[in-house]
Design an enzyme around this catalytic site. Structure first.
Site, short mmCIF file in Angstrom:
data_model
loop_
_atom_site.label_atom_id
_atom_site.label_comp_id
_atom_site.label_asym_id
_atom_site.label_seq_id
_atom_site.Cartn_x
_atom_site.Cartn_y
_atom_site.Cartn_z
CB SER A 1 -81.28 79.72 -4.96
OG SER A 1 -80.82 79.19 -6.18
CE LYS B 1 -76.81 80.76 -5.66
NZ LYS B 1 -78.05 80.68 -4.86
#
Length: 779
Positions: free
Chosen positions: A686, A729
């Site tokens: 990611s 996140k």
């Protein structure tokens, strides 16, 4: 030690009596004429005397010491009457001592004794024996021989050959000397026989010694017989008493065991055991009755029956499946967690409709401190069931789950059966806490042992190795908690219905602090929450500046430290309510360790703020890129920061895309990519988009906006792929004061899980390719 005497030649020549002859002092022995004596010679003077005799005519004067304890005898320490002896043998031993054989020649008296050359020399005087009257002397001799024969028969210390030697002697004087030589008596008594020159008197002395030895042997025999008789009588009495004691003990124990067995049988009849358990209980009861009360087998049977009968084979609690009440309890115990509560209420609804509710095991997965364990306890409370927790962290033995076989010392049931026993109900809620912390071992896999227990199609007949009878686990509600399920056994993971516990937002953590943590810590300190006047700025500072986590565990600790200090101040006389403002917060807890200023929001070249998900929830991480002149080996890429294989491959893919985007096939700079906090391992795809933006920023010298964070996987063609953990996140970015987040277009559906309080403050930019991400990120 004695050897058999040999007849010497009476005509053998000796040194003239007027000469000096070596003197051999001896201890514990007396040499007699015409008898052979073997002795050990170790003293230096004695060794010299033997050597001197061998060099002359092989004769020495054998004199017995008066005091046997004297090591170096003098003139006064030796008797004056001894035996002139011939040295027939002298063998050197390994320690330089001698093994000497002496054959007596005749009695002599020492006329003079001098010390020369380190040994004694002596002059001898002849001794003449006084012959006895013929018939009386002969009679005394025969009596001595007969008495000696009886002594040899009774004593084991005199060899039988000695009697044969004495019988064949014709001289009464020699008979007396031979018998005295073989007697086991004191050296002084033997010396008296040697010094006696009258033959009749010598025979009388020997006869007295013989009679005394016979009397001693008789006394010793009678003493031994009496002692043996006493011991035998004592043993017989002890044996009888032991028999009586054992009989009495068995009578008492038989009555006791009968009562104990009857009690066990009564418990068996009262317990609603299954057929298999009932048969096994009766077998163990019969074994207990047959075994001795103090035997190990009885102890094992007793322990087994206690555990078997203590299990709730039929005892269970009635379910309370009121969904409204369950929702009220869950809301009262936990703030937020809307989706988790909905999933649990759905589960309860299914149980209410079909009556069984068999299905997959619910596993709560999330960072530490978000309330997974306490939520499981609330579920048990809402259903009216008893709760049991099994800590699986660090378990590495299958027997911990399925139990130990009874053949092992200290065997016990497995943790599942023990949890049900302690719960006292056959349908409790059992929490398998930290199921992802099970240790794998080369010899055993505890996670595989859980498969049968967690499978609703098999656990109705779960067999514990200790019980060895099936136990129905189908009524048990199993819950599990884990921080991550990536390392779980695939078959075990397939049996789990995963429910994600997301990180709390800052607003939720502030609410939890005011509604739960402050009251709980005040109660622990002994004050009331009304004794505090808590400023809202203090709560915000505790949430934002003093802690940074997905859950509330560290926040709980900080509030505990704060309330303890406030409690001390109140105990010292501070007025109530105590004003807890920012000044008091800094005074009690010190400067804030996690000020948001720590994250640099300035626009910088080659530096991008990335978003990752770790064990503690979402986190921000900086990606730094530096370009340097290439070395002689050509352009190289260097990756530092303890990166994993997946992240290294993402960096290679990002570098390739940036070179293609810039149309620079002749890239001439070395690339150094670094992710700070190099002691923490980092991995995952990611960060690919953040790496590409940082490389492009460094290559084009265009800074990256400091208020922007990035997440997404990038391909060689620049496509941006969806990633996981988007909610955590974005919450991490919001917690760090970031208000712009670039995310993949494929994660648009995940935006629905973002709390409204966060979604209204964070601008989310959806991109399909890296070029769009560059447009949004670069200044």
């Amino acid at each position: 030690m004695h050897l058999m005497a040999r007849t010497a030649n009476p005509k053998q020549s000796v040194k003239k009596d007027t000469g000096l002859i070596p003197v051999l002092p001896i201890r514990d022995l007396v040499c007699f004429p015409l008898q052979t004596t073997v002795l050990h010679v170790a003293r230096e003077a004695s060794v010299k005397a033997v050597r001197e005799a061998q060099s002359m005519e092989s004769t020495v004067i054998a004199l017995s010491q008066r005091d046997m304890a004297v090591i170096d005898p003098g003139v006064r320490d030796m008797h004056y009457v001894g035996t002139l002896s011939d040295v027939v043998q002298a063998s050197t031993m390994p320690d330089a001592s001698l093994r000497v054989g002496l054959r007596g020649l005749r009695r002599v008296r020492l006329g003079k004794l001098v010390m020369r050359g380190g040994l004694f020399w002596g002059a001898i005087e002849e001794l003449h024996e006084e012959e006895g009257s013929g018939v009386e002397t002969e009679a005394l001799s025969r009596v001595c021989v007969e008495t000696f024969g009886r002594l040899v028969e009774q004593s084991k210390e005199i060899p039988p050959e000695a009697l044969g030697h004495v019988v064949h002697l014709e001289s009464p004087a020699l008979v007396a000397d031979a018998i005295a030589h073989h007697l086991i008596t004191k050296p002084a008594e033997k010396q008296a026989v040697l010094e006696c020159l009258n033959v009749d008197r010598r025979l009388e002395l020997v006869l007295d010694l013989l009679k005394r030895e016979l009397h001693l042997l008789d006394l010793r025999g009678r003493i031994h017989a009496e002692v043996d008789s006493r011991i035998e009588a004592s043993h017989h009495e002890f044996f009888l008493r032991e028999q009586l004691r054992i009989i009495q003990q068995q009578l008492r124990q038989s009555t006791h065991r009968l009562t104990e067995v009857e009690q066990m049988e009564a418990k068996i009849n009262e317990s609603a055991l299954t057929d298999a358990a009932l048969r096994r209980a009766r077998e163990e009861c019969d074994r207990l009755q047959a075994a001795g009360d103090s035997t190990q087998e009885a102890a094992l049977s007793r322990a087994y029956l206690d555990i078997l009968l203590d299990l709730p084979w039929s005892r269970e609690t009635a379910d309370r499946l009121d969904l409204r009440e369950a929702k009220t309890i869950l809301d009262a115990d936990h703030d937020g967690l809307i989706k988790v509560k909905e999933r649990i209420l759905e589960h309860l609804a299914v149980r209410r409709l079909n009556g069984t509710g068999k299905g997959a095991v619910i596993c709560f997965v999330g960072p530490p401190g978000v309330g997974k364990t306490s939520f499981a306890r609330s579920i048990a409370q809402s259903m009216g069931r008893r709760f049991a927790r099994i800590a699986l962290g660090g378990i590495r033995d299958e027997a911990e789950v399925r139990g130990h076989r009874r053949a092992y010392v200290g065997a016990m049931p497995g943790r599942l059966i023990q949890a049900i026993r302690h719960a006292g109900s056959r349908n409790p809620v059992i929490l398998l806490d930290e199921i992802d912390k099970i240790s794998l071992d080369a010899r055993s896999d505890p996670s595989a042992a859980l498969l049968e227990a967690l499978d609703p199609e098999q656990n109705h007949a779960f067999v514990d190795h200790f019980l060895e009878v099936p136990f129905d686990l189908s009524s048990v509600i199993f819950l599990a908690t884990a921080n991550s399920i990536d390392n779980l056994h695939p078959a075990l993971r397939d049996r789990l219905d995963v429910v994600e516990f997301s990180a709390y937002t800052d607003i939720e953590r502030a609410k939890i602090a005011m509604r739960r943590l402050f009251p709980r810590q005040c109660e622990a300190v002994g004050i009331s929450v009304n004794d505090l006047a808590i400023s809202q700025d203090v709560v915000q500072a505790l949430v934002l500046d003093y802690t940074r986590e997905a859950g509330v565990r560290d926040l709980h600790r900080q509030i505990g430290a704060l309330t303890r200090k406030v409690g001390r101040a109140i105990a010292e006389g501070a007025p109530k309510p105590y004003k807890l403002d920012m000044e008091a917060l800094h005074r009690f807890l010190g400067p804030a360790p996690m000020k948001r200023a720590a994250l640099n929001h300035r626009d910088r070249n080659g530096v991008v703020t990335g978003l990752v998900v770790g064990p503690h929830g979402g986190e921000t991480i900086e990606v730094e890129v530096a370009l340097l002149p290439a070395g002689p080996m050509g352009p190289q890429i260097q990756l530092t920061g303890l990166l994993g294989p997946s992240m290294k491959e993402s960096a290679q893919a990002a570098w390739t895309w940036v070179r293609g985007w810039l149309h620079r096939r002749d890239w001439s700079e070395d690339v150094h990519i670094h992710l700070p906090e190099g002691g923490i391992p980092k991995d995952g795809p990611s960060a690919g988009l953040a790496l590409a933006i940082a490389l492009a920023s460094a290559a084009t010298n265009r800074p990256v906006r400091g208020d922007t964070a990035v997440t997404g996987e990038v391909t060689l063609r620049g496509r941006v792929l969806a990633v996981g953990g988007l909610r955590e996140k974005i919450l991490a970015a919001h917690r760090m004061g970031i208000r712009r987040v670039i995310v993949p277009q494929g994660n648009q559906v995940d935006l629905l899980s973002i709390p409204d309080s966060v979604a209204g403050e964070v601008e989310v930019i959806l991109v399909e390719d890296a070029l769009g991400a560059l447009t949004a990120a670069l200044v």
